[in-house]
Scaffold this motif. Structure first.
Motif, short mmCIF file in Angstrom:
data_model
loop_
_atom_site.label_atom_id
_atom_site.label_comp_id
_atom_site.label_asym_id
_atom_site.label_seq_id
_atom_site.Cartn_x
_atom_site.Cartn_y
_atom_site.Cartn_z
N PRO A 147 0.83 -1.19 0.00
CA PRO A 147 0.00 0.00 0.00
C PRO A 147 0.87 1.25 0.00
CG PRO A 147 -0.80 -1.58 1.61
CD PRO A 147 0.52 -2.10 1.11
N LEU A 148 0.36 2.33 -0.58
CA LEU A 148 1.17 3.54 -0.71
C LEU A 148 1.63 4.07 0.65
CD1 LEU A 148 -0.81 5.47 -3.46
CD2 LEU A 148 1.15 3.95 -3.72
N ASN A 149 0.85 3.83 1.69
CA ASN A 149 1.24 4.30 3.02
C ASN A 149 2.51 3.62 3.51
OD1 ASN A 149 -1.76 4.03 2.66
ND2 ASN A 149 -1.71 5.52 4.34
N ILE A 150 2.77 2.41 3.07
CA ILE A 150 3.87 1.61 3.60
C ILE A 150 5.06 1.77 2.67
CG2 ILE A 150 4.54 -0.65 4.45
CD1 ILE A 150 2.03 0.58 5.74
N GLN A 151 6.04 2.51 3.12
CA GLN A 151 7.19 2.82 2.29
C GLN A 151 8.45 2.14 2.83
OE1 GLN A 151 7.21 4.95 -0.69
NE2 GLN A 151 5.16 4.12 -0.38
N VAL A 190 -1.38 8.87 3.54
CA VAL A 190 -0.61 9.39 2.42
C VAL A 190 -1.05 10.81 2.11
CG1 VAL A 190 -0.16 9.12 -0.04
CG2 VAL A 190 -0.22 7.13 1.43
N GLN A 191 -0.08 11.69 1.89
CA GLN A 191 -0.37 13.07 1.51
C GLN A 191 -0.17 13.20 0.00
OE1 GLN A 191 -1.24 15.04 4.33
NE2 GLN A 191 -1.10 12.97 5.18
N TYR A 192 -1.04 14.01 -0.63
CA TYR A 192 -0.97 14.19 -2.08
C TYR A 192 -0.78 15.67 -2.40
CZ TYR A 192 -2.40 9.40 -2.70
OH TYR A 192 -2.44 8.03 -2.67
N GLY A 221 8.71 12.99 -1.89
CA GLY A 221 8.06 11.99 -2.73
C GLY A 221 7.88 12.52 -4.13
N ASN A 222 7.13 11.78 -4.91
CA ASN A 222 6.80 12.18 -6.27
C ASN A 222 5.28 12.31 -6.43
OD1 ASN A 222 9.40 12.41 -7.66
ND2 ASN A 222 9.61 10.23 -7.22
N ASP A 223 4.57 11.18 -6.37
CA ASP A 223 3.12 11.22 -6.49
C ASP A 223 2.42 11.22 -5.14
OD1 ASP A 223 2.94 11.10 -9.39
OD2 ASP A 223 3.77 9.09 -9.16
N PHE A 224 3.09 10.72 -4.11
CA PHE A 224 2.50 10.63 -2.78
C PHE A 224 3.60 10.77 -1.75
CE2 PHE A 224 3.13 6.46 -4.67
CZ PHE A 224 4.04 5.89 -3.80
N PHE A 225 3.18 11.09 -0.50
CA PHE A 225 4.14 11.50 0.51
C PHE A 225 3.75 10.89 1.86
CE2 PHE A 225 5.88 14.67 -2.31
CZ PHE A 225 4.81 14.89 -3.19
N PRO A 226 4.48 9.87 2.34
CA PRO A 226 4.14 9.22 3.61
C PRO A 226 4.17 10.21 4.78
CG PRO A 226 5.70 7.89 2.36
CD PRO A 226 5.61 9.21 1.67
N GLU A 227 3.20 10.08 5.63
CA GLU A 227 3.07 11.02 6.76
C GLU A 227 4.29 11.04 7.67
OE1 GLU A 227 -0.44 12.45 9.82
OE2 GLU A 227 -0.48 10.41 9.01
N PRO A 228 4.93 9.91 7.99
CA PRO A 228 6.13 9.98 8.84
C PRO A 228 7.22 10.87 8.22
CG PRO A 228 5.34 7.72 8.74
CD PRO A 228 4.55 8.49 7.73
N ASP A 229 7.36 10.81 6.91
CA ASP A 229 8.39 11.63 6.27
C ASP A 229 8.05 13.12 6.37
OD1 ASP A 229 9.86 9.42 5.58
OD2 ASP A 229 9.02 9.26 3.57
N ILE A 230 6.77 13.45 6.31
CA ILE A 230 6.36 14.85 6.47
C ILE A 230 6.70 15.33 7.88
CG2 ILE A 230 4.41 16.44 6.42
CD1 ILE A 230 5.20 15.28 3.69
#
Length: 1014
Positions: A55-59, A124-126, A271-280
């Motif tokens: 899933p996109l959330n799991i990076q 996920v942030q967009y 990120g590119n298309d999506f941005f995991p919340e922990p990274d933000i």
């Protein structure tokens, strides 16, 4: 960017479990504290190839020394020390959670620890100025219209968390040396370091790759090349950076200069298309530490958001934002409101005791994507507190999954895979129920038809709920939430963040390929963008805060991004984009201007200045409201009021055209066209908006002037003529034309005209007109007089005022002073010889009319020291009773300077100037009379002449205005003008005639006198 067809896959978690076809609920057992989206990585049989389908959330962030994949997560805990002792890599710490990098074994260990409340994957942030600068008054702020200072973001750091930046773009380089970058550092979170590269040294940011300014500059000048690997392949971050802080250097015209062109820039590529919340969350910590090290105030722009989450300011990202803003002075965060208001993704209601409610979704017929895990939709329901709820998700053919207690279940059916997760959220203690429908098997995508969520209240009281369809596209089609609305759809809800909506600043433009492009559908020019998400928050906090230009924004283009031909602008270095993502950096750049003046201001200070000075009009309606917040951003008002609350500051864009029908008008050479305007405030004509049509083929400049009015038609030119180069006129869009150099002041209720023409023989200037609701203010003159046009030209004057320190003073002039009346004569006014333009080069302003009983123009000047430099000059009128009045006749002459003690200097074109004997306290609120006419001791060095008992005046005879009364005043001026009538400096008694008595009675007695003003 505006969300159009972005699929937000919050849960595809059971794809990897390997159960085919049959119903098989997932048993959490002791794993109830871990986000079920982590389940795929916890399976013993999960292999490396499967992590590419997570899933996109799991990076996956890295590979551990033991060869295990490492993932980012948010761990809710009150004991971060215990987490660290477990060997888990802590990134950043907050009051009730930490961000970590952990492998699957560590995740399992964390779930079993008493110190851990919950392990969250995060949402996920967009991705969510030329015209923008004019729309918000930034052009006035940059040009020094406020307090005689130019604000450009100097000594302020702007941090942008996004898709990266094209660091080679000249908009981000020193305009005097393109090998010098304005970017202090880039942290690319998406890269894994290789030889020679390093992760940031800041605490908690030990992953990814950081490039410092020296490395960026080496890359720009090619010594060495190929070291900096960061690229903005999406272009979103570059566009945002250009809006907030680009200096426009890539074009000689600097047409697309950003809001804070001298700010320092810090980039986090998350990120590119999506941005995991922990990274933000980690990026926020990085920005704070960088700002601390640089000793600069910082505004952080986050044009990212999510339709999932609690919507109440308690998500990890929201808490991290609040921690950031409270970490010290000069820490501000600006976020986009979101782009979901055109999709009705929200629903709310209430349930009685034992009551039930059905929420339905209409899934249209669609073309499934190939493969598994990419056709899905997600829905969340939130309740305040922990009511007991039974939730059931049913397919169109009667398949279902149900859950009445905490936990998750999955049902694999022929209608698709159904998932439900009923839990108490660790961030706020509220109940959240998450539903997901997806294609665990490629051949079984979700079926079209009506899907139903049934909620049953098992509690002892009635309860309210809010729900969001957070992923509402399947295939290429939009899922319909029956009964949905646009309220409560903000993608960001942090309390201390400035949340920004979008309105339309540009609806049409001409692309680089020559095509005239416009948005389709209803023309929303000047109105709130249809997509701009609405508030309030789920806990009823009034957000968004403000709306800014966000639709049709032209800004910097990344060379590594693909841009559609219709968006690309001439020069190929900029393009047009839309979304609340574009509105946020307009606001972030504005915040940088405020921080330049007030580097120690708090988030609430900035928020108050912006919201209390928002512009309202017929589009915004009464504020606060859920779409506009507190109105349209106006940095001109906000900055002026931040300097001094008493500033009489206002700005209006006079609009007489409407967006009904469009018509192109081709203005030939030599024809005059005009638009009559009637301001409702006193101020200066500081700008003009002119909307060109698609065809502009003039080669010579377009000239623009302000004319006075006679019976509804233009009478005579006042002020200077503006010349707009043909190359700088953008066809098929608005053109902002700064017009402070016209030097025209206007008064309320009086008519004026904007007149425009060109001299390109045989060519035409294309102008856009409206032929719907006609205001009949447009006229043309083909050489035989002015004729009213039956269409309205799209030309809009901008009137601005910034009235600070008020000067109320009284003086006499020797010559026109008449001892018999104890007033001054007004022969120049009586005979109509006083010009509409001031004779003083320090402020050569023009007015439409001369106030009654005027003796002549005078010049007022302010300085803080008797021998100091002049801070501001203001042309005004001297009345026959000795009062100096403004162009409207008011006894208080306003300056743009803030309240302070000032020396007041008075100058006249053929008298010796004088100055107050001391610094006079001047205020923006009230004024008291500074009388320089009745006591010579009130004048510096007693530089006045006794005219009558108790009457002192300025010495006459300085015909050439050099501060000395000498022979050359007689020989070079008076003698040359002798016998003439009109407005002449040789007329020393101002009776409109140059005669012998001017020399004998006024010049001769004063020969040898000089100004007492140093």
């Amino acid at each position: 960017m505006k969300k159009t067809m972005i699929r937000i896959t919050f849960i595809s978690l059971c794809i990897l479990i390997g159960i085919q076809g049959e119903s098989a609920p997932v048993d959490f057992a002791h794993m109830g504290k871990i986000d079920p989206r982590f389940l795929p990585v916890l399976q013993e049989e999960a292999g490396m190839s499967q992590f590419n389908q997570l899933p996109l959330n799991i990076q996956m962030k890295a590979i551990s020394e033991a060869g295990e994949p490492v993932f980012s997560a948010i761990v809710y805990t009150q004991n971060p020390e215990t987490i660290a002792q477990m060997g888990v890599s802590l990134q950043t710490q907050h009051a009730n959670f930490v961000t970590v990098h952990a492998d699957r074994n560590q995740l399992i260990a964390l779930a079993g620890s008493d110190a851990v409340q919950y392990i969250d994957a995060g949402d996920v942030q967009y991705p969510m100025n030329d015209l923008a600068a004019g729309a918000i008054g930034c052009d006035l702020v940059q040009s020094g219209f406020v307090d005689q200072q130019s604000f450009t973001g100097q000594n302020v750091l702007i941090c942008i968390i996004d898709t990266g930046i094209d660091f080679t773009h000249l908009d981000f380089c020193d305009p005097n040396d393109p090998t010098q970058s304005r970017i202090v550092a880039i942290w690319d979170q998406t890269l894994t370091s290789i030889a020679g590269e390093q992760s940031p040294s800041e605490t908690g940011c030990g992953y990814g790759v950081e490039y410092i300014r020296a490395q960026i500059e080496d890359e720009i000048d090619g010594s060495p090349a190929g070291f900096v690997r960061q690229r903005d392949t999406k272009g979103h971050g570059t566009h945002i950076a250009g809006t907030a802080a680009g200096n426009g250097s890539s074009l000689s015209s600097r047409l697309y200069q950003g809001i804070a062109p001298n700010a320092q820039i810090l980039i986090v590529k998350a990120g590119n298309d999506f941005f995991p919340e922990p990274d933000i969350v980690n990026a926020l910590s990085y920005a704070r530490q960088k700002a601390d090290a640089l000793g600069l105030p910082v505004v952080l722009n986050m044009s990212l958001g999510s339709d999932a989450g609690p919507h109440d300011g308690t998500s990890a990202k929201s808490v991290a934002i609040d921690d950031f803003t409270s970490s010290g002075p000069g820490r501000i965060v600006v976020v986009s409101a979101g782009n979901s208001a055109d999709q009705d993704i929200h629903i709310n209601g209430s349930m009685a005791v034992s009551g039930s409610v059905d929420i339905t979704f209409a899934v249209p017929v669609y073309s499934p994507n190939s493969g598994a895990g990419n056709d899905d939709f997600d829905f969340e329901i939130w309740f305040h507190g922990t009511p007991s709820i039974t939730a059931r998700l049913s397919s169109p053919n009667g398949e279902y999954v149900s859950q009445s207690s905490e936990g998750a279940k999955t049902n694999y059916t022929e209608d698709g895979t159904l998932f439900i997760y009923n839990s108490i959220n660790a961030s706020n203690g509220d109940r959240r129920i998450r539903f997901s429908v997806y294609d665990a098997q490629a051949e079984i995508p979700p079926v079209p038809g009506t899907w139903t969520v049934r909620l049953t209240n098992n509690s002892t009281g009635s309860i309210a709920y809010h729900g969001w369809l957070s992923d509402n596209y399947i295939g290429d089609s939009l899922i319909d939430l029956n009964g949905g609305d646009v309220e409560y759809t903000l993608g960001n809800t942090a309390t201390s963040a400035i949340i920004v909506g979008s309105y339309v600043s540009r609806w049409r433009w001409k692309a680089s390929n020559g095509t005239g492009v416009s948005y389709s559908g209803t023309d929303y020019s000047d109105d709130l963008s249809e997509f701009s998400s609405h508030g309030p928050t789920r806990d009823e906090i009034q957000k968004p805060d403000i709306a800014a230009p966000g639709q049709g924004i032209a800004s910097s283009r990344s060379k590594d991004a693909t841009v559609s031909d219709n968006s690309l602008l001439p020069g190929l270095l900029h393009y047009v984009n839309e979304g609340t993502s574009m509105a946020a950096p307009v606001t972030a750049g504005s915040v940088a201007l405020l921080l330049e003046k007030h580097p120690a201001s708090s988030a609430s200070d900035i928020q108050n200045w912006l919201t209390q000075n928002g512009e309202t009009d017929s589009y915004t309606g009464a504020v606060w409201n859920s779409g506009w917040g507190y109105g349209k951003l106006d940095i001109f008002r906000a900055l002026a009021k931040s300097i001094e609350s008493g500033f009489d500051t206002d700005r209006q864009i006079l609009v007489y055209d409407q967006w009904i029908n469009q018509w192109g008008y081709n203005q030939p050479s030599g024809e005059l066209a005009a638009v009559r305007f009637t301001p409702s405030i006193a101020g200066e004509v500081t700008g003009l908006l002119l909307h060109a049509s698609a065809i502009v083929n003039i080669t010579d400049p377009l000239y623009l002037e302000i004319w006075s009015d006679l019976a509804g038609s233009p009478d005579q030119k006042i002020g200077n003529t503006l010349s707009l180069s043909a190359d700088d006129i953008k066809p098929f869009t608005w053109n902002l034309i700064p017009s402070q150099d016209v030097r025209v002041r206007v008064v309320p209720g009086q008519n004026y005209h904007v007149v425009f023409y060109h001299e390109s023989e045989g060519r035409t200037m294309g102008l856009l007109m409206e032929n719907g609701l006609i205001a009949y203010r447009s006229k043309v003159n083909k050489g035989a007089g002015w004729l009213t046009h039956t269409y309205d030209f799209r030309v809009r004057p901008i009137i601005s005022k910034n009235h600070g320190a008020l000067v109320e003073t009284k003086i006499w002039l020797e010559g026109p002073y008449d001892s018999s009346t104890q007033q001054m004569t007004t022969e120049l006014w009586n005979t109509g010889f006083i010009p509409l333009t001031s004779p003083y080069s320090a402020d050569p302003v023009s007015v439409g009319s001369i106030p009654s009983n005027t003796v002549d123009w005078v010049l007022l000047q302010l300085r803080t020291q008797a021998t100091g430099s002049l801070l501001e000059s203001r042309s005004a009128f001297l009345r026959n009773d000795g009062r100096i009045v403004s162009e409207s006749g008011a006894q208080q002459v306003p300056f743009s300077l803030s309240s302070n003690p000032y020396y007041v200097v008075v100058r006249h074109r053929n008298h010796l100037d004088l100055m107050s004997g001391s610094a006079i306290p001047l205020s923006s609120g009230t004024s008291s009379l500074t009388d320089l006419s009745s006591n010579q001791n009130t004048v510096y060095n007693q530089g006045v002449k006794l005219l009558d008992t108790g009457k002192y005046g300025m010495y006459s005879g300085d015909a050439n205005g050099d501060g000395q009364i000498k022979t050359d005043d007689k020989n070079d001026v008076w003698w040359d003008e002798l016998g003439r009538g009109g407005y002449f400096n040789g007329d020393m008694n101002l009776d409109s005639q140059v005669k012998t008595d001017d020399k004998n009675d006024y010049w001769w007695p004063n020969v040898g006198k000089g100004s007492a003003v140093p």
